[in-house]
Design a protein around this motif. Sequence first.
Motif, short mmCIF file in Angstrom:
data_model
loop_
_atom_site.label_atom_id
_atom_site.label_comp_id
_atom_site.label_asym_id
_atom_site.label_seq_id
_atom_site.Cartn_x
_atom_site.Cartn_y
_atom_site.Cartn_z
N THR A 19 35.78 31.02 40.90
CA THR A 19 37.24 30.83 40.85
C THR A 19 37.51 29.49 40.20
O THR A 19 36.97 28.46 40.62
CB THR A 19 37.85 30.86 42.27
OG1 THR A 19 37.51 32.09 42.89
CG2 THR A 19 39.35 30.72 42.21
N SER A 24 42.13 31.29 38.72
CA SER A 24 41.68 32.47 37.98
C SER A 24 40.22 32.77 38.30
O SER A 24 39.42 31.88 38.56
CB SER A 24 41.85 32.24 36.48
OG SER A 24 41.05 31.15 36.06
N LYS A 25 39.90 34.04 38.32
CA LYS A 25 38.53 34.48 38.62
C LYS A 25 37.78 34.74 37.31
O LYS A 25 38.38 35.18 36.33
CB LYS A 25 38.57 35.76 39.45
CG LYS A 25 39.35 35.63 40.72
CD LYS A 25 38.47 35.83 41.89
CE LYS A 25 39.30 35.79 43.16
NZ LYS A 25 38.86 34.83 44.09
N TYR A 26 36.48 34.43 37.32
CA TYR A 26 35.65 34.72 36.17
C TYR A 26 34.22 34.95 36.63
O TYR A 26 33.86 34.65 37.77
CB TYR A 26 35.72 33.59 35.13
CG TYR A 26 35.26 32.23 35.64
CD1 TYR A 26 33.96 31.80 35.41
CD2 TYR A 26 36.11 31.40 36.35
CE1 TYR A 26 33.53 30.56 35.87
CE2 TYR A 26 35.70 30.16 36.81
CZ TYR A 26 34.41 29.75 36.57
OH TYR A 26 33.98 28.52 37.03
#
Length: 104
Positions: A19, A24-26
């Motif tokens: 995160t 935002s998640k990746y």
Amino acid sequence: MNFSSTIQVLKVDTPEEKTGKDGSKYTIRTAQTALLTDEGKLDKVGRLRIPDRLAEVVKEGVFRASFALEVAQWGQNKGDVIATLTGLIPVPRAAAPQGAAKPA
């Protein structure tokens, strides 16, 4: 400008979900990879970052890998010139360098 090298993917690591500071998640994808000399001998082993667009292509085996230089836009490498994997072409087993590790 692209550069190429012969590599051997020894193990594809489990993807890591992260995160960002903005929430935002990746996903970070890596593989334990051997760098081979032009003669096919083991030079070094390290972790290779795998771009999302190549996630389905990377598997254990010997490849001719292409790389391009870019400026990192993230993390501790932000602003650094880094090499990024841009493509992989499998090397047929019969043509694999003699120094490459054999599958168990």
